[in-house]
Design a protein around this motif. Structure first.
Motif, PDB file in Angstrom:
ATOM      1  N   GLU A  83       0.960  -1.233  -0.014  1.00 45.23           N
ATOM      2  CA  GLU A  83       0.016  -0.057  -0.180  1.00 45.23           C
ATOM      3  C   GLU A  83       0.887   1.383  -0.071  1.00 45.23           C
ATOM      4  O   GLU A  83       0.430   2.350  -0.593  1.00 45.23           O
ATOM      5  N   LYS A  84       1.877   1.217   0.810  1.00 48.91           N
ATOM      6  CA  LYS A  84       3.051   2.215   0.644  1.00 48.91           C
ATOM      7  C   LYS A  84       3.356   2.716  -0.457  1.00 48.91           C
ATOM      8  O   LYS A  84       3.503   3.996  -0.771  1.00 48.91           O
ATOM      9  N   ASP A 108     -13.571 -11.044   3.917  1.00 44.83           N
ATOM     10  CA  ASP A 108     -14.158  -9.778   3.447  1.00 44.83           C
ATOM     11  C   ASP A 108     -12.851  -8.773   3.738  1.00 44.83           C
ATOM     12  O   ASP A 108     -12.499  -7.942   3.011  1.00 44.83           O
ATOM     13  N   LYS A 109     -12.234  -8.731   5.053  1.00 43.45           N
ATOM     14  CA  LYS A 109     -11.120  -7.808   5.423  1.00 43.45           C
ATOM     15  C   LYS A 109      -9.875  -8.189   4.348  1.00 43.45           C
ATOM     16  O   LYS A 109      -9.250  -7.193   4.021  1.00 43.45           O
ATOM     17  N   PHE A 110      -9.639  -9.396   4.140  1.00 37.47           N
ATOM     18  CA  PHE A 110      -8.457  -9.749   3.375  1.00 37.47           C
ATOM     19  C   PHE A 110      -8.775  -9.050   1.955  1.00 37.47           C
ATOM     20  O   PHE A 110      -7.911  -8.463   1.235  1.00 37.47           O
ATOM     21  N   CYS A 114      -6.764  -6.087   0.065  1.00 39.00           N
ATOM     22  CA  CYS A 114      -6.110  -6.099  -1.272  1.00 39.00           C
ATOM     23  C   CYS A 114      -6.528  -4.957  -2.224  1.00 39.00           C
ATOM     24  O   CYS A 114      -5.679  -4.382  -2.974  1.00 39.00           O
ATOM     25  N   LYS A 115      -7.900  -4.497  -2.120  1.00 40.47           N
ATOM     26  CA  LYS A 115      -8.394  -3.445  -2.947  1.00 40.47           C
ATOM     27  C   LYS A 115      -7.504  -2.042  -2.490  1.00 40.47           C
ATOM     28  O   LYS A 115      -7.038  -1.519  -3.354  1.00 40.47           O
ATOM     29  N   GLU A 116      -7.474  -1.868  -1.223  1.00 37.94           N
ATOM     30  CA  GLU A 116      -6.775  -0.761  -0.464  1.00 37.94           C
ATOM     31  C   GLU A 116      -5.148  -0.764  -1.070  1.00 37.94           C
ATOM     32  O   GLU A 116      -4.565   0.449  -1.140  1.00 37.94           O
ATOM     33  N   SER A 117      -4.828  -1.936  -1.180  1.00 38.44           N
ATOM     34  CA  SER A 117      -3.169  -1.797  -1.208  1.00 38.44           C
ATOM     35  C   SER A 117      -2.846  -1.897  -2.814  1.00 38.44           C
ATOM     36  O   SER A 117      -1.671  -1.953  -3.127  1.00 38.44           O
ATOM     37  N   LYS A 142     -17.460  -7.369  -5.673  1.00 41.25           N
ATOM     38  CA  LYS A 142     -17.548  -6.063  -5.090  1.00 41.25           C
ATOM     39  C   LYS A 142     -16.456  -5.218  -4.966  1.00 41.25           C
ATOM     40  O   LYS A 142     -16.287  -4.110  -5.146  1.00 41.25           O
ATOM     41  N   TYR A 143     -15.131  -5.792  -4.837  1.00 36.28           N
ATOM     42  CA  TYR A 143     -13.851  -5.151  -4.600  1.00 36.28           C
ATOM     43  C   TYR A 143     -13.021  -5.083  -6.052  1.00 36.28           C
ATOM     44  O   TYR A 143     -11.748  -4.799  -6.179  1.00 36.28           O
ATOM     45  N   LEU A 144     -13.591  -5.596  -7.043  1.00 33.41           N
ATOM     46  CA  LEU A 144     -13.242  -5.419  -8.475  1.00 33.41           C
ATOM     47  C   LEU A 144     -11.691  -6.365  -8.539  1.00 33.41           C
ATOM     48  O   LEU A 144     -10.718  -5.944  -9.015  1.00 33.41           O
ATOM     49  N   LEU A 145     -11.777  -7.504  -7.766  1.00 33.88           N
ATOM     50  CA  LEU A 145     -10.603  -8.198  -7.799  1.00 33.88           C
ATOM     51  C   LEU A 145     -10.775  -9.575  -8.676  1.00 33.88           C
ATOM     52  O   LEU A 145     -11.739 -10.253  -8.646  1.00 33.88           O
ATOM     53  N   SER A 146      -9.762 -10.040  -9.242  1.00 29.13           N
ATOM     54  CA  SER A 146      -9.580 -11.168 -10.379  1.00 29.13           C
ATOM     55  C   SER A 146      -9.367 -12.212  -9.448  1.00 29.13           C
ATOM     56  O   SER A 146      -8.472 -12.214  -8.496  1.00 29.13           O
TER      57      SER A 146
END
Length: 257
Positions: A83-84, A108-110, A114-117, A142-146
């Motif tokens: 994320e940094k 969900d937190k995982f 991922c999305k935030e990072s 929901k998080y647009l993750l593949s």
């Protein structure tokens, strides 16, 4: 649409994906390796989440997992490290881990982290397909993750078609049903070539990358003949020199293309 989709929309051949283990060879190597690979025009980066029992991985990656864990790497630190630097990273990043890690962290937190990072997708080889479809597919969307699924030479055509429909981003073609990094003078023998030809004849509208056994320019070029590109892991990890990290990475990538 995430960065994986953007990648394949703009480039559909000679895709080079490099895998390495987070926190190896040193706890702070992850950010450095990502930046170096991006500067060398690597197309896709797959980061392994260190795990005490990596069932799909051979001895080289297992050893890197052990060293990473002893270095103190964990999921919280990994997410923070990525994320940094996410604003500086333009290459798609995939995390490869195991269902237990995903479950224990909190699903969900995982995915939210991922999305935030800035992570684009996940490979969880031991996550059952039916569990994904009934429990997690909506959260991934929901998080647009593949979510990327693997096929092997033992996967029948009906299942390949089914996995091609639910994989999002690309389909991972594992050249062997064994673990990664298996020592073999000729990793792409008759069985593998026959498998690649079979996949190439099947029509499904998703990019394909070949992994397991790609270790040099010859095997990478061969993977590009039968798919959109290749994934290199064990051979790359073996090449890393923690005392000359950038130099060793540049030398290795130059040897591939």
């Amino acid at each position: 649409m995430n960065q994986i989709h953007n990648l394949f929309r703009n480039k559909n051949k000679n895709i080079l994906c490099i895998y390495f283990t987070a926190g190896f060879p040193c706890i702070n190597s992850t950010e450095k390796i990502i930046k170096i690979l991006q500067n060398l025009s690597v197309d896709l980066i797959e980061i392994g989440i260190p795990y005490s029992d990596p069932l799909a991985d051979g001895m080289i990656i297992q050893k890197s997992n052990q060293i990473s864990l002893s270095n103190g790497m964990n999921l919280y630190l990994l997410f923070n490290q990525i994320e940094k630097i996410k604003e500086k990273i333009k290459v798609p990043i995939i995390l490869m881990g195991y269902y237990n890690q995903f479950y224990q962290f909190g699903e969900d937190k995982f995915l939210k982290r991922c999305k935030e990072s800035g992570i684009s997708g996940l490979i969880l080889p031991d996550l059952p397909v039916d569990v994904f479809l009934h429990k997690y597919q909506n959260i991934f969307e929901k998080y647009l993750l593949s979510m990327i699924f693997l096929i092997t030479p033992k996967t029948n055509s009906d299942r390949i078609f089914m996995l091609s429909q639910i994989s999002n981003g690309f389909l991972y073609i594992a050249s062997s049903s064994s673990t990664t990094g298996t020592v073999n003078i000729n990793p792409f023998g008759k069985e593998q070539i026959s498998f690649f030809k079979r996949i190439k004849k099947l029509y499904f509208n998703i990019p394909k990358l070949i992994g397991f056994g790609i270790k040099d320019k010859k095997t990478f070029d061969l993977s590009c003949q039968y798919a959109n590109g290749g994934i290199i892991g064990s051979s790359f990890i073996q090449s890393l020199d923690k005392n000359k990290l950038e130099e060793s990475i540049k030398k290795y990538i130059k040897s591939i293309r």
